[in-house]
Every structure is written in structure tokens, then in C-alpha cells.
Design a protein around this motif. Structure first.
Motif, PDB file in Angstrom:
ATOM      1  N   LEU A  10       0.828  -1.205   0.000  1.00  0.00           N
ATOM      2  CA  LEU A  10       0.000   0.000   0.000  1.00  0.00           C
ATOM      3  C   LEU A  10       0.866   1.260   0.000  1.00  0.00           C
ATOM      4  CD1 LEU A  10      -2.843  -1.070   2.452  1.00  0.00           C
ATOM      5  CD2 LEU A  10      -2.947  -0.906  -0.043  1.00  0.00           C
ATOM      6  N   ALA A  11       1.958   1.234   0.747  1.00  0.00           N
ATOM      7  CA  ALA A  11       2.872   2.376   0.772  1.00  0.00           C
ATOM      8  C   ALA A  11       3.512   2.584  -0.598  1.00  0.00           C
ATOM      9  CB  ALA A  11       3.945   2.164   1.835  1.00  0.00           C
ATOM     10  N   ILE A  12       3.910   1.497  -1.235  1.00  0.00           N
ATOM     11  CA  ILE A  12       4.527   1.580  -2.567  1.00  0.00           C
ATOM     12  C   ILE A  12       3.520   2.135  -3.577  1.00  0.00           C
ATOM     13  CG2 ILE A  12       5.397   0.199  -4.507  1.00  0.00           C
ATOM     14  CD1 ILE A  12       6.692  -1.642  -2.352  1.00  0.00           C
ATOM     15  N   ILE A  13       2.318   1.607  -3.557  1.00  0.00           N
ATOM     16  CA  ILE A  13       1.286   2.073  -4.487  1.00  0.00           C
ATOM     17  C   ILE A  13       0.974   3.541  -4.260  1.00  0.00           C
ATOM     18  CG2 ILE A  13      -1.161   1.832  -5.100  1.00  0.00           C
ATOM     19  CD1 ILE A  13      -0.767  -1.235  -4.575  1.00  0.00           C
ATOM     20  N   GLY A  14       0.879   3.945  -2.998  1.00  0.00           N
ATOM     21  CA  GLY A  14       0.606   5.348  -2.683  1.00  0.00           C
ATOM     22  C   GLY A  14       1.710   6.270  -3.173  1.00  0.00           C
ATOM     23  N   ALA A  15       2.960   5.865  -2.978  1.00  0.00           N
ATOM     24  CA  ALA A  15       4.091   6.689  -3.406  1.00  0.00           C
ATOM     25  C   ALA A  15       4.149   6.794  -4.931  1.00  0.00           C
ATOM     26  CB  ALA A  15       5.393   6.116  -2.853  1.00  0.00           C
ATOM     27  N   VAL A  16       3.898   5.697  -5.611  1.00  0.00           N
ATOM     28  CA  VAL A  16       3.914   5.709  -7.078  1.00  0.00           C
ATOM     29  C   VAL A  16       2.762   6.565  -7.620  1.00  0.00           C
ATOM     30  CG1 VAL A  16       3.640   4.270  -9.142  1.00  0.00           C
ATOM     31  CG2 VAL A  16       5.163   3.533  -7.305  1.00  0.00           C
ATOM     32  N   LEU A  17       1.588   6.440  -7.017  1.00  0.00           N
ATOM     33  CA  LEU A  17       0.454   7.271  -7.452  1.00  0.00           C
ATOM     34  C   LEU A  17       0.735   8.754  -7.222  1.00  0.00           C
ATOM     35  CD1 LEU A  17      -2.669   5.216  -6.328  1.00  0.00           C
ATOM     36  CD2 LEU A  17      -1.889   5.669  -8.654  1.00  0.00           C
ATOM     37  N   ALA A  18       1.367   9.094  -6.100  1.00  0.00           N
ATOM     38  CA  ALA A  18       1.718  10.488  -5.833  1.00  0.00           C
ATOM     39  C   ALA A  18       2.681  11.009  -6.893  1.00  0.00           C
ATOM     40  CB  ALA A  18       2.324  10.626  -4.440  1.00  0.00           C
ATOM     41  N   LYS A  43       8.982  13.653  -5.683  1.00  0.00           N
ATOM     42  CA  LYS A  43       7.990  12.577  -5.572  1.00  0.00           C
ATOM     43  C   LYS A  43       8.543  11.251  -6.079  1.00  0.00           C
ATOM     44  CE  LYS A  43       4.556  14.823  -3.820  1.00  0.00           C
ATOM     45  NZ  LYS A  43       4.111  14.568  -2.462  1.00  0.00           N
ATOM     46  N   ILE A  44       9.301  11.291  -7.158  1.00  0.00           N
ATOM     47  CA  ILE A  44       9.903  10.062  -7.676  1.00  0.00           C
ATOM     48  C   ILE A  44      10.945   9.550  -6.683  1.00  0.00           C
ATOM     49  CG2 ILE A  44      11.366   9.104  -9.513  1.00  0.00           C
ATOM     50  CD1 ILE A  44       9.789  10.929 -11.448  1.00  0.00           C
ATOM     51  N   GLY A  45      11.714  10.456  -6.098  1.00  0.00           N
ATOM     52  CA  GLY A  45      12.686  10.067  -5.077  1.00  0.00           C
ATOM     53  C   GLY A  45      12.017   9.425  -3.873  1.00  0.00           C
ATOM     54  N   GLU A  46      10.894   9.976  -3.452  1.00  0.00           N
ATOM     55  CA  GLU A  46      10.141   9.402  -2.335  1.00  0.00           C
ATOM     56  C   GLU A  46       9.643   7.999  -2.688  1.00  0.00           C
ATOM     57  OE1 GLU A  46       7.021  12.108  -1.246  1.00  0.00           O
ATOM     58  OE2 GLU A  46       8.440  13.731  -0.871  1.00  0.00           O
ATOM     59  N   ALA A  47       9.169   7.812  -3.909  1.00  0.00           N
ATOM     60  CA  ALA A  47       8.698   6.502  -4.337  1.00  0.00           C
ATOM     61  C   ALA A  47       9.830   5.483  -4.313  1.00  0.00           C
ATOM     62  CB  ALA A  47       8.081   6.579  -5.733  1.00  0.00           C
ATOM     63  N   VAL A  48      10.989   5.878  -4.782  1.00  0.00           N
ATOM     64  CA  VAL A  48      12.152   4.984  -4.779  1.00  0.00           C
ATOM     65  C   VAL A  48      12.544   4.630  -3.345  1.00  0.00           C
ATOM     66  CG1 VAL A  48      14.619   4.852  -5.326  1.00  0.00           C
ATOM     67  CG2 VAL A  48      13.018   5.715  -7.025  1.00  0.00           C
ATOM     68  N   GLN A  52      12.600   0.902  -1.734  1.00  0.00           N
ATOM     69  CA  GLN A  52      13.819   0.380  -1.125  1.00  0.00           C
ATOM     70  C   GLN A  52      13.578  -0.040   0.322  1.00  0.00           C
ATOM     71  OE1 GLN A  52      16.584   3.604  -1.767  1.00  0.00           O
ATOM     72  NE2 GLN A  52      17.429   2.643  -3.597  1.00  0.00           N
ATOM     73  N   ALA A  53      12.855   0.776   1.070  1.00  0.00           N
ATOM     74  CA  ALA A  53      12.608   0.467   2.476  1.00  0.00           C
ATOM     75  C   ALA A  53      11.737  -0.792   2.632  1.00  0.00           C
ATOM     76  CB  ALA A  53      11.937   1.655   3.152  1.00  0.00           C
ATOM     77  N   GLU A  54      10.773  -0.947   1.757  1.00  0.00           N
ATOM     78  CA  GLU A  54       9.842  -2.073   1.882  1.00  0.00           C
ATOM     79  C   GLU A  54      10.405  -3.375   1.352  1.00  0.00           C
ATOM     80  OE1 GLU A  54       7.171  -2.017   3.673  1.00  0.00           O
ATOM     81  OE2 GLU A  54       7.373   0.134   4.067  1.00  0.00           O
ATOM     82  N   THR A  55      11.451  -3.315   0.548  1.00  0.00           N
ATOM     83  CA  THR A  55      12.019  -4.549  -0.003  1.00  0.00           C
ATOM     84  C   THR A  55      13.403  -4.853   0.533  1.00  0.00           C
ATOM     85  OG1 THR A  55      12.869  -3.380  -1.950  1.00  0.00           O
ATOM     86  CG2 THR A  55      10.670  -4.370  -2.131  1.00  0.00           C
ATOM     87  N   ALA A  56      13.904  -4.028   1.454  1.00  0.00           N
ATOM     88  CA  ALA A  56      15.240  -4.251   2.016  1.00  0.00           C
ATOM     89  C   ALA A  56      15.205  -5.454   2.962  1.00  0.00           C
ATOM     90  CB  ALA A  56      15.717  -3.014   2.753  1.00  0.00           C
TER      91      ALA A  56
END
Length: 57
Positions: A10-18, A43-48, A52-56
Motif C-alpha cells: 500500500l505504501a509503494i502504491i501510494g508513493a507511485v500514485l503520488a 515525488k519520484i525520489g520518495e517513491a524509490v 527500497q525500504a519495503e524490499t530491504a
């Protein structure tokens, strides 16, 4: 690389949508200013970072 949890997805999807919405808002008027470019970059930096945080491991 670990698989993200539901909360992570959900965090990844939210960041990508933003990021997508920032791009749309920036190019909507046909004038892509330096401020808009910085906002899109942020915004792209935040998504990245979220990905990274969710897949580390």
C-alpha cells in the motif's frame, strides 16, 4: 530482496500514485517549470525510497 507486506504494498502504491499525479499536474498546463520539475523529482525520489525500504532485507 524481501517481499513487501500488505502495508508495504500500500505504501509503494501510494508513493507511485503520488509521483504519477505530480507528473500529470506538472505537464497539465503545457508549461514545465523548474519548480514543477523539482516537485516531480522529489515525488519520484520518495517513491524509490519507499520501494527500497519495503524490499530491504
Amino acid at each position: 530482496m524481501k517481499k513487501p507486506t500488505l502495508k508495504g504494498w500500500l505504501a509503494i502504491i501510494g508513493a507511485v500514485l503520488a509521483a504519477i499525479l505530480a507528473v500529470i499536474a506538472a505537464v497539465k498546463d503545457g508549461d514545465f517549470s523548474a519548480d514543477e520539475a523539482q516537485q516531480v523529482s522529489d515525488k519520484i525520489g520518495e517513491a524509490v525510497e519507499v520501494i527500497q525500504a519495503e524490499t530491504a532485507e
